[in-house]
Design a protein around this motif. Structure first.
Motif, mmCIF file in Angstrom:
data_model
loop_
_atom_site.group_PDB
_atom_site.id
_atom_site.type_symbol
_atom_site.label_atom_id
_atom_site.label_comp_id
_atom_site.label_asym_id
_atom_site.label_seq_id
_atom_site.Cartn_x
_atom_site.Cartn_y
_atom_site.Cartn_z
ATOM 1 N N UNK A 175 0.845 -1.193 0.000
ATOM 2 C CA UNK A 175 0.000 0.000 0.000
ATOM 3 C C UNK A 175 0.880 1.243 0.000
ATOM 4 N N UNK A 176 0.493 2.217 -0.800
ATOM 5 C CA UNK A 176 1.219 3.481 -0.868
ATOM 6 C C UNK A 176 0.318 4.589 -0.347
ATOM 7 N N UNK A 177 0.822 5.286 0.669
ATOM 8 C CA UNK A 177 0.100 6.403 1.295
ATOM 9 C C UNK A 177 -1.270 5.985 1.822
ATOM 10 N N UNK A 178 -1.395 4.731 2.233
ATOM 11 C CA UNK A 178 -2.615 4.180 2.839
ATOM 12 C C UNK A 178 -3.805 4.116 1.878
ATOM 13 N N UNK A 179 -3.623 4.452 0.619
ATOM 14 C CA UNK A 179 -4.787 4.642 -0.243
ATOM 15 C C UNK A 179 -4.821 3.761 -1.486
ATOM 16 N N UNK A 180 -3.666 3.326 -1.980
ATOM 17 C CA UNK A 180 -3.653 2.532 -3.203
ATOM 18 C C UNK A 180 -2.832 1.270 -2.979
ATOM 19 N N UNK A 181 -3.438 0.110 -3.246
ATOM 20 C CA UNK A 181 -2.748 -1.161 -3.018
ATOM 21 C C UNK A 181 -2.332 -1.800 -4.340
ATOM 22 N N UNK A 182 -1.248 -2.593 -4.263
ATOM 23 C CA UNK A 182 -0.708 -3.283 -5.430
ATOM 24 C C UNK A 182 -0.334 -4.706 -5.020
ATOM 25 N N UNK A 183 -0.647 -5.705 -5.864
ATOM 26 C CA UNK A 183 -0.317 -7.099 -5.535
ATOM 27 C C UNK A 183 1.195 -7.315 -5.461
ATOM 28 N N UNK A 184 1.603 -8.230 -4.568
ATOM 29 C CA UNK A 184 3.017 -8.566 -4.379
ATOM 30 C C UNK A 184 3.164 -10.087 -4.382
ATOM 31 N N UNK A 185 4.184 -10.571 -5.066
ATOM 32 C CA UNK A 185 4.540 -11.989 -5.032
ATOM 33 C C UNK A 185 5.958 -12.120 -4.492
ATOM 34 N N UNK A 186 6.184 -13.166 -3.709
ATOM 35 C CA UNK A 186 7.490 -13.369 -3.095
ATOM 36 C C UNK A 186 8.145 -14.620 -3.679
ATOM 37 N N UNK A 187 9.478 -14.579 -3.762
ATOM 38 C CA UNK A 187 10.205 -15.721 -4.299
ATOM 39 C C UNK A 187 11.628 -15.777 -3.795
ATOM 40 N N UNK A 188 12.333 -16.862 -4.173
ATOM 41 C CA UNK A 188 13.732 -17.050 -3.804
ATOM 42 C C UNK A 188 14.486 -17.452 -5.070
ATOM 43 N N UNK A 189 15.704 -16.937 -5.231
ATOM 44 C CA UNK A 189 16.446 -17.219 -6.452
ATOM 45 C C UNK A 189 17.939 -17.111 -6.209
ATOM 46 N N UNK A 190 18.707 -17.525 -7.210
ATOM 47 C CA UNK A 190 20.158 -17.400 -7.174
ATOM 48 C C UNK A 190 20.533 -15.926 -7.289
ATOM 49 N N UNK A 191 21.425 -15.476 -6.437
ATOM 50 C CA UNK A 191 21.758 -14.053 -6.368
ATOM 51 C C UNK A 191 22.391 -13.540 -7.654
ATOM 52 N N UNK A 192 23.336 -14.299 -8.222
ATOM 53 C CA UNK A 192 24.002 -13.836 -9.443
ATOM 54 C C UNK A 192 23.007 -13.713 -10.591
ATOM 55 N N UNK A 193 22.093 -14.661 -10.682
ATOM 56 C CA UNK A 193 21.092 -14.594 -11.737
ATOM 57 C C UNK A 193 20.151 -13.403 -11.521
ATOM 58 N N UNK A 194 19.852 -13.099 -10.260
ATOM 59 C CA UNK A 194 18.943 -11.990 -9.954
ATOM 60 C C UNK A 194 19.539 -10.656 -10.407
ATOM 61 N N UNK A 195 20.817 -10.444 -10.108
ATOM 62 C CA UNK A 195 21.438 -9.166 -10.474
ATOM 63 C C UNK A 195 21.874 -9.144 -11.937
ATOM 64 N N UNK A 196 22.252 -10.314 -12.460
ATOM 65 C CA UNK A 196 22.652 -10.434 -13.865
ATOM 66 C C UNK A 196 23.747 -9.432 -14.230
#
Length: 486
Positions: free
Chosen positions: A389-410
Motif C-alpha cells: 500500500x502506498x500512502x494508505x490509499x492505493x494497493x498493489x499485488x506482491x509476489x514473493x520468491x527465492x532465487x540465485x543471487x548472481x542470476x537476480x542481479x545479472x
C-alpha cells in the motif's frame, strides 16, 4: 415689503442652520460608526508577574476580555470609550516610578528613547481600568503602539495593518514551486538569498490574517504566534494568490497555514497544514506527534493533509480549491483495507479516511541509505496478504520468491557491490536471496528504482531497494511501534 424680505432671510437662515445641523449629525454618526467598527488593536507582547497579579486583586474577567483601539482622541477599551489627550515628555521618569523602571519585567520591552508620547485620560475611570494604567491615569503611546505598564504586567498592542501593507510586504516574500510534500519540504526555501527575505511578518498583520477569532486578550494569547514568515506559491488562474504562512507557537512548535488571497489581496480562506500539539505516548522511543503533520500539495493544487489523534488513529483529508478561492473537502477512497476506524461525527469529517491505530502505525520504517525521491511516500507491506500500500490509499499485488543471487542481479559488478552492502545488515546473499515482485506499478515513481522495474529484495522483514547508485532499506515496524497502548 421690508417685512417680507426679512421673513425670507430668516427662513433661509433657519434652513441653513438645519442643513448644517444635519451635516454635523450625519458626519458625526458616520465617523462614530466608522470608528467603532474599526478593528481592535493586536496584542504584540504580554508578560505578567503572577504573584503581584494575585496580590493586587486584578479582575480576571476584565483583563481576559481586554481589548483596545485608539481612534483620534478617543480610546475604546472593553467596549467603553474614553476621551484622551496626547502629551509628550523627554523624561521617562515622569511617567514611570523608580520601582517600575528597576522592575525586571520592563527588560522584556524596548522603551522609547528621547521624547515619549503618552495619553492622558480625561474621563473618570472605573477601578478595573485604573489598575492597568500608569500613575495619574496615563498610557504610553507611539509608532502605532499602545503600552500598558505597571509592576504586575506589561502588554503592548499594535495598530492593525491592512491588505495594502501586506501586499507590499509580500512582494519581498520568497517563491516556491509545486509540488510540496511535508516529508521533503521541511525547510521550504534553500537558496542563497534566503536570509535576505523578510523573516518576521509583524504581528500587526495578525488581524488581517485571521489568526484569532476573538480580539480579547485571552483569545489572542491562546492563539499567539511569533516569527511569522510568508512564502508565495504559484498564482491560480492569475486571480488567486496562495501564500504559506509559518509561525512559532508558545510550545515552540511550528504551525503552517495555506492562505488564499484575492487579486486585490482580500482574505478568502485558510487551512492548517501543520500543527503539532502534543504526543501520543509517554515513552520517548515510541511516541508519535499528535496533530496535523503530513501534507502534500500537487501541481494542480490537490491537497492532502493528515491528522494524528492521541489514540494514534490518523484522519486523511483531501481538498480542492474552488474558483471562488475556497477550500472544498472531497471524499477520500482507499482499497488498502476493508474495514476502518469508527468515526466520531463531532470530531471527524464525513468525507475523510480514518485509519485505526494499527493501520496508521503499520508502515515501513527507514533503516538506512539515501533516496530522496522516495521520501514523500508512506509504504505499507502486508506480506501475509501479499499487498503493498502506498500512502494508505492505493494497493498493489506482491509476489514473493527465492532465487540465485548472481542470476537476480545479472551483473557481476552489481552482484559484488550488493553482497558487500548486505553484510552491513548481517545478511549473506552470496548464494541466494529472497525478493518481492510488485504488479501494476509501472507508472509510479518507485518503479524506476526497482530492479527490472518491479523487483526489490525482501529479507529479515526488511525491504531493500537497490541499484548501482543507491541502496535503501525499509524495515517492518516492531510490535511496540505497531500496537498503541495508553
Amino acid at each position: 415689503m421690508f417685512g417680507f424680505y426679512f421673513y425670507i432671510i430668516k427662513k433661509y437662515i433657519s434652513l441653513a442652520k438645519l442643513v448644517c445641523l444635519l451635516y454635523v449629525f450625519l458626519n458625526f454618526s458616520y465617523t462614530y460608526a466608522k470608528d467603532i467598527n474599526q478593528a481592535y488593536w493586536v496584542l504584540d507582547k504580554y508578560i505578567e508577574n503572577n504573584y503581584l497579579m494575585k496580590k493586587d486583586s486584578y479582575n480576571p474577567n476584565y483583563l481576559n476580555n481586554l481589548r483596545v483601539k485608539l481612534v483620534n482622541n478617543i480610546i475604546y477599551i472593553n467596549n467603553n470609550q474614553y476621551n484622551v489627550s496626547v502629551h509628550r515628555t523627554s523624561d521617562l521618569s515622569q511617567l514611570l516610578t523608580k520601582n517600575l523602571i528597576e522592575n525586571p519585567i520592563i527588560n522584556e520591552f524596548i522603551l522609547p528613547n528621547g521624547d515619549v508620547n503618552y495619553l492622558q485620560f480625561d474621563d473618570v475611570l472605573d477601578a478595573d481600568l485604573a489598575k492597568l494604567l500608569l500613575p495619574k491615569h496615563r498610557l504610553i503611546f507611539g509608532n502605532d503602539q499602545l503600552l500598558f505598564i505597571n509592576e504586575s504586567f506589561v502588554a503592548s498592542f499594535l495598530k492593525p495593518q491592512n491588505k495594502y501593507s501586506f501586499q507590499k510586504l509580500s512582494n519581498r516574500f520568497p517563491s516556491l514551486d509545486l509540488p510540496i510534500n511535508s516529508k521533503r519540504s521541511a525547510k521550504f526555501i534553500q537558496d542563497e538569498n534566503y536570509y535576505n527575505y523578510p523573516q518576521n511578518i509583524s504581528r500587526s498583520f495578525a488581524y488581517y490574517l485571521n489568526l484569532f477569532d476573538n480580539d480579547s486578550l485571552y483569545e489572542q494569547l491562546n492563539n499567539y504566534l511569533i516569527d511569522l514568515n510568508g512564502i508565495k506559491l504559484p498564482q491560480i488562474n492569475n486571480v488567486i494568490n496562495p501564500i504559506l504562512i509559518t509561525g512559532t507557537q508558545e510550545n515552540e512548535e511550528q504551525i503552517i497555514y495555506l492562505y488564499l488571497l484575492s487579486e486585490q489581496y482580500d482574505f478568502l480562506d485558510k487551512i492548517i497544514l501543520k500543527n503539532y500539539y502534543g504526543a501520543t505516548r509517554d515513552e520517548a522511543t515510541n511516541m508519535y506527534p499528535a496533530g496535523f503533520g503530513g501534507y502534500n500539495i500537487d501541481k494542480n493544487y490537490s491537497i492532502e493533509r493528515q491528522q494524528r489523534f492521541e489514540d494514534e488513529t490518523i484522519e486523511i483529508q483531501h481538498f480542492q480549491i474552488t474558483k471562488e478561492g475556497k477550500f472544498q473537502e472531497i471524499p477520500v477512497t482507499s482499497n488498502c483495507y476493508s474495514k476502518w476506524a469508527t468515526k466520531d461525527p463531532n470530531k471527524h469529517s464525513p468525507r475523510s479516511l480514518l485509519l485505526t491505530s494499527k493501520q496508521a502505525n503499520n508502515y515501513l520504517r527507514f533503516e538506512g541509505g539515501q533516496l530522496e525521491e522516495l521520501d514523500s511516500a508512506t509504504l505499507t507491506l502486508n506480506a501475509n496478504e501479499k499487498k503493498l500500500c502506498i500512502n494508505y490509499q492505493q494497493s498493489y499485488p506482491v509476489n514473493f520468491g527465492k532465487t540465485n543471487s548472481k542470476q537476480f542481479f545479472d551483473n557481476e559488478a552489481l552482484y559484488q557491490q550488493q553482497v558487500e552492502n548486505f553484510k552491513k545488515y548481517h545478511i549473506d546473499i552470496s548464494n541466494e536471496l529472497e525478493y518481492a515482485t510488485f504488479e501494476n506499478i509501472d507508472e509510479l515513481p518507485i518503479a524506476k528504482f526497482l530492479l527490472n522495474g518491479n523487483q526489490a529484495i525482501y529479507m529479515n522483514n526488511t525491504l531493500f531497494i537497490v541499484g548501482k547508485d543507491y541502496f535503501v532499506a525499509y524495515r517492518q515496524p516492531t510490535k511496540e511501534e505497531l500496537v498503541y497502548t495508553q
